[in-house]
Design an enzyme around this catalytic site. Sequence first.
Site, mmCIF file in Angstrom:
data_model
loop_
_atom_site.group_PDB
_atom_site.id
_atom_site.type_symbol
_atom_site.label_atom_id
_atom_site.label_comp_id
_atom_site.label_asym_id
_atom_site.label_seq_id
_atom_site.Cartn_x
_atom_site.Cartn_y
_atom_site.Cartn_z
ATOM 1 N N GLU A 49 8.074 -1.008 3.751
ATOM 2 C CA GLU A 49 8.324 -1.798 3.389
ATOM 3 C C GLU A 49 9.362 -1.494 1.530
ATOM 4 O O GLU A 49 9.540 -0.513 0.668
ATOM 5 C CB GLU A 49 7.209 -2.468 2.260
ATOM 6 C CG GLU A 49 7.088 -3.523 0.974
ATOM 7 C CD GLU A 49 5.654 -4.330 0.865
ATOM 8 O OE1 GLU A 49 6.200 -5.148 -0.497
ATOM 9 O OE2 GLU A 49 4.777 -3.920 1.171
ATOM 10 N N ASP A 105 -3.507 -8.764 2.441
ATOM 11 C CA ASP A 105 -4.471 -8.477 0.519
ATOM 12 C C ASP A 105 -3.382 -9.633 0.661
ATOM 13 O O ASP A 105 -3.756 -9.509 -0.675
ATOM 14 C CB ASP A 105 -4.733 -6.817 0.701
ATOM 15 C CG ASP A 105 -3.166 -6.379 0.393
ATOM 16 O OD1 ASP A 105 -2.256 -6.430 0.620
ATOM 17 O OD2 ASP A 105 -4.125 -4.831 0.121
ATOM 18 N N LYS A 156 -4.843 -2.204 8.114
ATOM 19 C CA LYS A 156 -3.706 -1.789 8.308
ATOM 20 C C LYS A 156 -4.645 -0.807 6.659
ATOM 21 O O LYS A 156 -5.488 -1.294 6.341
ATOM 22 C CB LYS A 156 -2.873 -2.769 7.705
ATOM 23 C CG LYS A 156 -1.203 -1.735 6.372
ATOM 24 C CD LYS A 156 -0.553 -3.096 7.183
ATOM 25 C CE LYS A 156 -0.023 -4.351 5.800
ATOM 26 N NZ LYS A 156 -0.447 -3.344 4.627
ATOM 27 N N ASP A 205 -5.670 -6.344 7.133
ATOM 28 C CA ASP A 205 -5.407 -5.039 5.998
ATOM 29 C C ASP A 205 -6.671 -4.718 5.120
ATOM 30 O O ASP A 205 -8.246 -5.337 4.559
ATOM 31 C CB ASP A 205 -4.756 -6.224 4.222
ATOM 32 C CG ASP A 205 -3.454 -5.777 4.607
ATOM 33 O OD1 ASP A 205 -2.341 -4.707 5.137
ATOM 34 O OD2 ASP A 205 -2.702 -6.353 3.933
#
Length: 274
Positions: free
Chosen positions: A187, A49, A118, A88
Amino acid sequence: MSVQSAIRRRTAPDIRARKNGDPIVMLTSYHAHTAALVDRYCDVILVGDSLGNVMHGFETTVPVTLDMMILQGRAVMRGSQQALVVVDMPFGSYEASKEQAFHSAARLLKETLCGAVKLEGGVKMAETIAFLSARGIPVMGHVGLTPQSINTLGSFRAQGREEGTWQPIEDDARAVAEAGAFSMVIEAVAEPLARRITETVAIPTIGIGASPACDGQVLVLEDMLGLSPRAPKFVRRYGELGPMIEAAIEGYARDVRSRAFPGPEHVYAMKPKS
């Protein structure tokens, strides 16, 4: 049988089996052309995204829609042959209920033919991950910094850098793994924490600003190619395409204005009379 149909595309179980094995290579792509290039070297292509930032100039990923993800997911699937393509799930397409998540994920799989989706979130999304996984939808998790939550977080700062902040992130990672995700992105998490999560969960971890100990790594393609004007600390530039592209455009504009382009070799002459 065509050459393309003879090539076996990687699957979610293939990636799941890479835990503690050869590092998983993952990059983003949003176009058929870049997907074809990435496909030659990467195990996984993420239709992220982040296309909201890269393609549309949004400041965050929040405005990205399911239709936008489907459009670019189709392009990447057409451009690639070997890599597992993960798409995503955008903000607002899965958080309301397990049923909403299933309908959104099913659209992504049916309309793009991608191999997995995801979604962001840990403990709060574990039930949804389990629901999707039990219904034939492979899920890649995403913990640590979750960009879709920017309006709650307030900034894109790294997570787990202060004492006493590890437990919620560890809980999220454990919940994602136990819910049935085949892998997870970590992340912008303090390196020792990312390393610890990698050592304790049973599924592959894919780091972005996390740790070299992760089972794989991912970057946004435009960041590592030098196309983004600014890049996060965790990005290594493997090219500087921005200045190269600007120089090419400048040369084109100069040649058009001076009538140096098109030249005789770029135009069509009349056919000789028979």
